[in-house]
Design a protein around this motif. Structure first.
Motif, PDB file in Angstrom:
ATOM      1  N   HIS A 194      43.048  49.300  36.697  1.00  0.00           N
ATOM      2  CA  HIS A 194      43.531  50.526  36.059  1.00  0.00           C
ATOM      3  C   HIS A 194      44.615  50.069  35.324  1.00  0.00           C
ATOM      4  CE1 HIS A 194      46.268  54.040  36.248  1.00  0.00           C
ATOM      5  NE2 HIS A 194      45.303  54.842  36.267  1.00  0.00           N
ATOM      6  N   ASP A 195      45.572  49.089  35.745  1.00  0.00           N
ATOM      7  CA  ASP A 195      46.821  48.640  35.123  1.00  0.00           C
ATOM      8  C   ASP A 195      46.508  47.931  33.808  1.00  0.00           C
ATOM      9  OD1 ASP A 195      48.200  49.860  37.220  1.00  0.00           O
ATOM     10  OD2 ASP A 195      49.337  48.117  38.075  1.00  0.00           O
ATOM     11  N   THR A 196      45.284  47.073  33.912  1.00  0.00           N
ATOM     12  CA  THR A 196      45.224  46.002  32.806  1.00  0.00           C
ATOM     13  C   THR A 196      44.059  46.459  31.782  1.00  0.00           C
ATOM     14  OG1 THR A 196      43.508  44.895  34.196  1.00  0.00           O
ATOM     15  CG2 THR A 196      45.700  44.201  34.075  1.00  0.00           C
ATOM     16  N   HIS A 208      35.265  40.089  34.000  1.00  0.00           N
ATOM     17  CA  HIS A 208      36.673  40.341  34.526  1.00  0.00           C
ATOM     18  C   HIS A 208      37.051  41.371  35.513  1.00  0.00           C
ATOM     19  CE1 HIS A 208      37.801  38.311  30.542  1.00  0.00           C
ATOM     20  NE2 HIS A 208      37.117  39.330  29.988  1.00  0.00           N
ATOM     21  N   ALA A 209      36.090  41.060  36.683  1.00  0.00           N
ATOM     22  CA  ALA A 209      35.991  41.778  37.936  1.00  0.00           C
ATOM     23  C   ALA A 209      36.539  40.710  38.857  1.00  0.00           C
ATOM     24  CB  ALA A 209      34.612  42.222  38.094  1.00  0.00           C
ATOM     25  N   LEU A 210      37.128  41.293  39.922  1.00  0.00           N
ATOM     26  CA  LEU A 210      37.846  40.616  41.051  1.00  0.00           C
ATOM     27  C   LEU A 210      36.456  40.277  42.219  1.00  0.00           C
ATOM     28  CD1 LEU A 210      40.372  41.765  40.003  1.00  0.00           C
ATOM     29  CD2 LEU A 210      41.172  41.731  42.233  1.00  0.00           C
ATOM     30  N   LEU A 211      36.484  38.994  42.319  1.00  0.00           N
ATOM     31  CA  LEU A 211      35.511  38.592  43.516  1.00  0.00           C
ATOM     32  C   LEU A 211      36.128  38.709  44.590  1.00  0.00           C
ATOM     33  CD1 LEU A 211      32.663  37.523  44.233  1.00  0.00           C
ATOM     34  CD2 LEU A 211      33.408  35.284  43.914  1.00  0.00           C
ATOM     35  N   ASN A 264      28.761  45.055  35.432  1.00  0.00           N
ATOM     36  CA  ASN A 264      29.240  45.341  33.942  1.00  0.00           C
ATOM     37  C   ASN A 264      30.742  45.361  33.557  1.00  0.00           C
ATOM     38  OD1 ASN A 264      30.034  48.083  34.403  1.00  0.00           O
ATOM     39  ND2 ASN A 264      27.760  48.510  34.623  1.00  0.00           N
ATOM     40  N   ASP A 265      30.850  45.585  32.326  1.00  0.00           N
ATOM     41  CA  ASP A 265      32.358  45.743  32.068  1.00  0.00           C
ATOM     42  C   ASP A 265      33.219  46.628  32.622  1.00  0.00           C
ATOM     43  OD1 ASP A 265      32.126  43.433  30.540  1.00  0.00           O
ATOM     44  OD2 ASP A 265      32.051  44.478  28.704  1.00  0.00           O
ATOM     45  N   ASP A 266      32.512  47.697  33.384  1.00  0.00           N
ATOM     46  CA  ASP A 266      33.219  48.690  34.123  1.00  0.00           C
ATOM     47  C   ASP A 266      33.387  48.454  35.635  1.00  0.00           C
ATOM     48  OD1 ASP A 266      33.573  50.370  31.810  1.00  0.00           O
ATOM     49  OD2 ASP A 266      31.951  51.602  32.150  1.00  0.00           O
ATOM     50  N   THR A 267      33.051  47.297  35.804  1.00  0.00           N
ATOM     51  CA  THR A 267      33.090  46.722  37.324  1.00  0.00           C
ATOM     52  C   THR A 267      34.522  46.255  37.578  1.00  0.00           C
ATOM     53  OG1 THR A 267      30.887  46.284  37.183  1.00  0.00           O
ATOM     54  CG2 THR A 267      31.879  45.469  39.314  1.00  0.00           C
ATOM     55  N   CYS A 268      35.244  46.812  38.605  1.00  0.00           N
ATOM     56  CA  CYS A 268      36.609  46.239  39.016  1.00  0.00           C
ATOM     57  C   CYS A 268      36.231  45.259  39.949  1.00  0.00           C
ATOM     58  CB  CYS A 268      37.351  47.183  39.053  1.00  0.00           C
ATOM     59  SG  CYS A 268      37.298  48.161  40.783  1.00  0.00           S
ATOM     60  N   ALA A 269      35.477  44.983  40.805  1.00  0.00           N
ATOM     61  CA  ALA A 269      35.225  44.454  41.854  1.00  0.00           C
ATOM     62  C   ALA A 269      33.790  44.022  42.457  1.00  0.00           C
ATOM     63  CB  ALA A 269      36.401  44.741  42.949  1.00  0.00           C
ATOM     64  N   VAL A 270      33.777  43.046  42.896  1.00  0.00           N
ATOM     65  CA  VAL A 270      32.275  42.614  43.867  1.00  0.00           C
ATOM     66  C   VAL A 270      32.858  42.058  45.343  1.00  0.00           C
ATOM     67  CG1 VAL A 270      30.536  41.228  44.061  1.00  0.00           C
ATOM     68  CG2 VAL A 270      31.070  42.038  41.935  1.00  0.00           C
ATOM     69  N   ILE A 271      32.429  42.757  46.074  1.00  0.00           N
ATOM     70  CA  ILE A 271      32.920  42.505  47.626  1.00  0.00           C
ATOM     71  C   ILE A 271      31.651  41.936  48.302  1.00  0.00           C
ATOM     72  CG2 ILE A 271      32.620  44.863  48.433  1.00  0.00           C
ATOM     73  CD1 ILE A 271      34.865  44.175  50.414  1.00  0.00           C
ATOM     74  N   VAL A 272      31.595  40.675  48.921  1.00  0.00           N
ATOM     75  CA  VAL A 272      30.386  40.157  49.544  1.00  0.00           C
ATOM     76  C   VAL A 272      30.993  39.507  50.667  1.00  0.00           C
ATOM     77  CG1 VAL A 272      30.678  38.181  47.963  1.00  0.00           C
ATOM     78  CG2 VAL A 272      28.376  38.710  49.018  1.00  0.00           C
ATOM     79  N   GLU A 273      30.155  39.199  51.860  1.00  0.00           N
ATOM     80  CA  GLU A 273      30.430  38.566  52.842  1.00  0.00           C
ATOM     81  C   GLU A 273      29.567  37.262  52.776  1.00  0.00           C
ATOM     82  OE1 GLU A 273      29.378  41.164  56.791  1.00  0.00           O
ATOM     83  OE2 GLU A 273      28.266  41.834  55.078  1.00  0.00           O
ATOM     84  N   PRO A 274      30.252  35.992  52.756  1.00  0.00           N
ATOM     85  CA  PRO A 274      29.643  34.720  52.801  1.00  0.00           C
ATOM     86  C   PRO A 274      28.652  34.538  53.668  1.00  0.00           C
ATOM     87  CG  PRO A 274      31.882  34.368  52.639  1.00  0.00           C
ATOM     88  CD  PRO A 274      31.651  35.754  53.245  1.00  0.00           C
ATOM     89  N   ILE A 275      28.414  35.310  54.655  1.00  0.00           N
ATOM     90  CA  ILE A 275      27.383  35.211  55.559  1.00  0.00           C
ATOM     91  C   ILE A 275      27.508  36.961  56.188  1.00  0.00           C
ATOM     92  CG2 ILE A 275      26.325  34.863  57.955  1.00  0.00           C
ATOM     93  CD1 ILE A 275      28.146  32.116  57.826  1.00  0.00           C
ATOM     94  N   GLN A 276      26.338  37.386  55.984  1.00  0.00           N
ATOM     95  CA  GLN A 276      26.137  39.003  56.421  1.00  0.00           C
ATOM     96  C   GLN A 276      26.381  38.851  57.999  1.00  0.00           C
ATOM     97  OE1 GLN A 276      23.211  41.207  54.511  1.00  0.00           O
ATOM     98  NE2 GLN A 276      24.920  42.078  52.982  1.00  0.00           N
ATOM     99  N   GLY A 277      27.281  39.493  58.545  1.00  0.00           N
ATOM    100  CA  GLY A 277      27.423  39.322  60.054  1.00  0.00           C
ATOM    101  C   GLY A 277      26.380  40.216  60.720  1.00  0.00           C
ATOM    102  N   GLU A 278      26.929  41.639  60.634  1.00  0.00           N
ATOM    103  CA  GLU A 278      26.284  42.730  61.318  1.00  0.00           C
ATOM    104  C   GLU A 278      24.975  42.979  60.829  1.00  0.00           C
ATOM    105  OE1 GLU A 278      27.900  44.421  63.908  1.00  0.00           O
ATOM    106  OE2 GLU A 278      29.564  43.046  63.509  1.00  0.00           O
TER     107      GLU A 278
END
Length: 406
Positions: free
Chosen positions: A121-123, A217-220, A181-195
Motif C-alpha cells: 500500500h505504501d510503496t 515485487h511481492a513479499l515471500l 502477478n504485479d498486483d500480488t503483494c505476498a506469497v505465503i507458503v509452508e516449507p513443509i505442509q504440516g496439517e
C-alpha cells in the motif's frame, strides 16, 4: 474449593470445538506423560510440534521460575530485557533485521500478512493487495489466516472471507505462476505442509517462488510455525533449501510449550510498521522471552540440530521395519522430527483410529488429515523412548490390521 475433574467435564463445560482424548494427562517428564490413573505414555505428539525439549525440562523450568519471581507483565508501553535478548538471538541466527513478538502462530501469520499489505500500500498503491497461498495449507484460525489456509472446511462457515486471496497447488510452480502477478503483494507458503499431510516442498518449487516474488515485487513469507526452532534439523527449514524469505513466522517450539510467536523480517519491509500500525497486549512479555531464550540456548547448537537428524534416522528406520510387517503406509516422509506416514489406499480415512489405538497402548501420535499419521516428538527424545514408543505403536498397528481384516 476442591473438585474432582474427569474427562466428562470437558463435554459439560467447554465449547465443543475439540474432541480430546478420553484420558487427562497430569504429569510429564521428558518424552513421557502420565494420566490421572497413572498410566504412562511415550509422547510422539510433542504438543503438536510445540514441546521442543519435552516436558518439565529443568532449564526451562528454571528460566520461568526465575523470571516469574521478578515480574510477569507490563504491556507494550514498556519493553523488557528478556525479549530484547531473545530478539537479538533470533536476528543473529537468521536473515532478519527486525522482530515482532506475539502469542501464537496465527498471530505471527496475521502480522506477516498485514505487513505485506501495508508495504505494498505504501510503496505501490492500494491495487497491489493480492495474496497467493496454497491448497491444503494451514496458517491459523483468525479470519485472515484461515482464509489464507487452503482448506475450505476450516473457513467456509465464516464467510464472507477477506478478499483477494487465491490458492495455487502446492509444489506446482506452474500453478503458482498463473496466480502471481504485479498486483500480488505476498506469497505465503509452508516449507513443509504440516496439517496438510507433512508434505515437504521441493527446492525447485521454493526457488521458483522466490524468483516470481522478485519479478513481481511481492513479499515471500515462509510460515515456519511448525517447521521452525530445530524441528527439521536446522534452526529454520529455509536453511535446508538455500532460499531466503522476506518474512518468516515462528511459534510452537519457540517457547518449548510456553505461548509465544514471532514475525521476523528485514529492515526494508519492517520499517513500514510504525507506531500504532499493529500490536498485542501480551506479546513479548518477559515470561515468554525468558523461556524462549532458554529454548534457543539448547536448540540452536550443532549438538541438538545434528541430534535431530540422528533421531530422524532412528524413527524412520524403525517405522520402515514396522511397515514391512504390517504394510499400513504407502510412504514415510518428512524432515527431521516432523514425519508423516501416508496410509495405503486400502486404509484410507483410518489415521484417527490408529492414533486412538496407539494411545490405548501407551503411545501418543498425531494425525495430519484423515490419511496421515504424524510424528512430532521432542527434539531430545531418547533412543530408548523411541524404541519403547514404537513397540507400543506396533501393537496398535497389529490390532488395527486384525480389526480391519475380521
Amino acid at each position: 474449593m476442591s473438585i474432582s475433574i474427569t474427562r466428562e467435564n470437558f463435554d459439560q463445560w467447554m465449547l465443543p470445538v475439540y474432541a480430546p482424548a478420553p484420558f487427562i494427562p497430569v504429569r510429564g517428564e521428558g518424552s513421557r506423560l502420565w494420566d490421572q490413573q497413572g498410566k504412562e505414555y511415550i509422547d510422539f505428539a510433542g504438543g503438536i510440534a510445540v514441546n521442543a525439549l519435552g516436558h518439565a525440562h529443568p532449564m526451562l523450568c528454571k528460566a520461568l521460575s526465575e523470571q516469574a519471581a521478578k515480574f510477569w507483565h507490563t504491556g507494550n508501553g514498556y519493553t523488557n530485557e528478556p525479549v530484547l535478548k531473545l530478539a537479538k538471538r533470533l536476528l543473529d541466527a537468521t536473515f532478519a533485521d527486525r522482530a515482532f513478538f506475539c502469542n501464537s502462530g496465527a498471530e505471527a501469520n496475521e502480522a506477516a500478512l498485514k505487513l505485506a499489505r501495508k508495504y505494498a500500500h505504501d510503496t505501490a498503491g492500494p491495487q497491489k493487495s493480492g495474496i497467493v497461498a496454497f491448497k491444503n495449507a494451514f496458517h491459523g484460525r483468525t479470519l485472515f489466516t484461515v482464509s489464507a489456509g487452503g482448506q475450505p472446511a476450516y473457513s467456509q462457515d465464516f464467510a464472507p472471507l477477506p478478499p483477494e486471496i487465491r490458492h495455487a497447488v502446492y509444489n506446482d510452480l506452474a500453478s503458482a505462476r498463473e496466480l502471481i502477478n504485479d498486483d500480488t503483494c505476498a506469497v505465503i507458503v509452508e516449507p513443509i505442509q504440516g496439517e496438510g499431510g507433512v508434505l515437504p516442498a521441493t527446492t525447485a518449487f521454493l526457488q521458483g517462488l522466490r524468483e516470481l516474488c522478485d519479478r513481481h515485487h511481492a513479499l515471500l513469507i515462509f510460515d515456519e510455525v511448525q517447521t521452525g526452532v530445530g524441528r527439521t534439523g536446522e534452526l529454520y527449514a529455509y536453511m535446508h533449501y538455500g532460499v531466503t524469505p522476506d518474512v518468516l513466522t515462528t511459534a510452537k517450539a519457540l517457547g518449548g510449550g510456553f505461548p509465544i510467536g514471532a514475525m521476523l523480517t528485514t529492515e526494508t519491509f519492517g520499517h513500514v510498521m510504525n507506531v500504532g500500525t499493529h500490536g498485542t497486549t501480551y506479546g513479548g512479555n518477559p515470561l515468554a522471552g525468558a523461556v524462549a531464550g532458554a529454548v534457543l540456548d539448547i536448540v540452536n547448537t550443532r549438538e541438538t540440530l545434528d541430534g535431530v537428524k540422528q533421531r530422524h534416522q532412528w524413527l524412520t528406520e524403525q517405522l520402515t521395519a514396522l511397515n514391512n510387517r504390517y504394510h499400513l503406509f504407502s510412504e514415510i516422509r518428512g524432515l527431521g522430527l516432523l514425519i508423516g506416514c501416508q496410509l495405503a489406499t486400502e486404509h484410507t480415512g483410518s489415521a484417527k483410529q490408529i492414533a486412538q489405538l496407539a494411545a490405548t497402548e501407551g503411545a501418543m501420535v498425531l494425525i495430519a488429515g484423515a490419511n496421515v499419521v504424524r510424528f512430532a516428538p521432542a527434539l531430545n527424545i531418547s533412543e530408548e523412548e523411541i524404541r519403547t514408543g514404537l513397540a507400543r505403536f506396533a501393537r496398535a498397528c497389529e490390532k488395527f490390521i486384525a480389526g480391519s481384516s475380521s
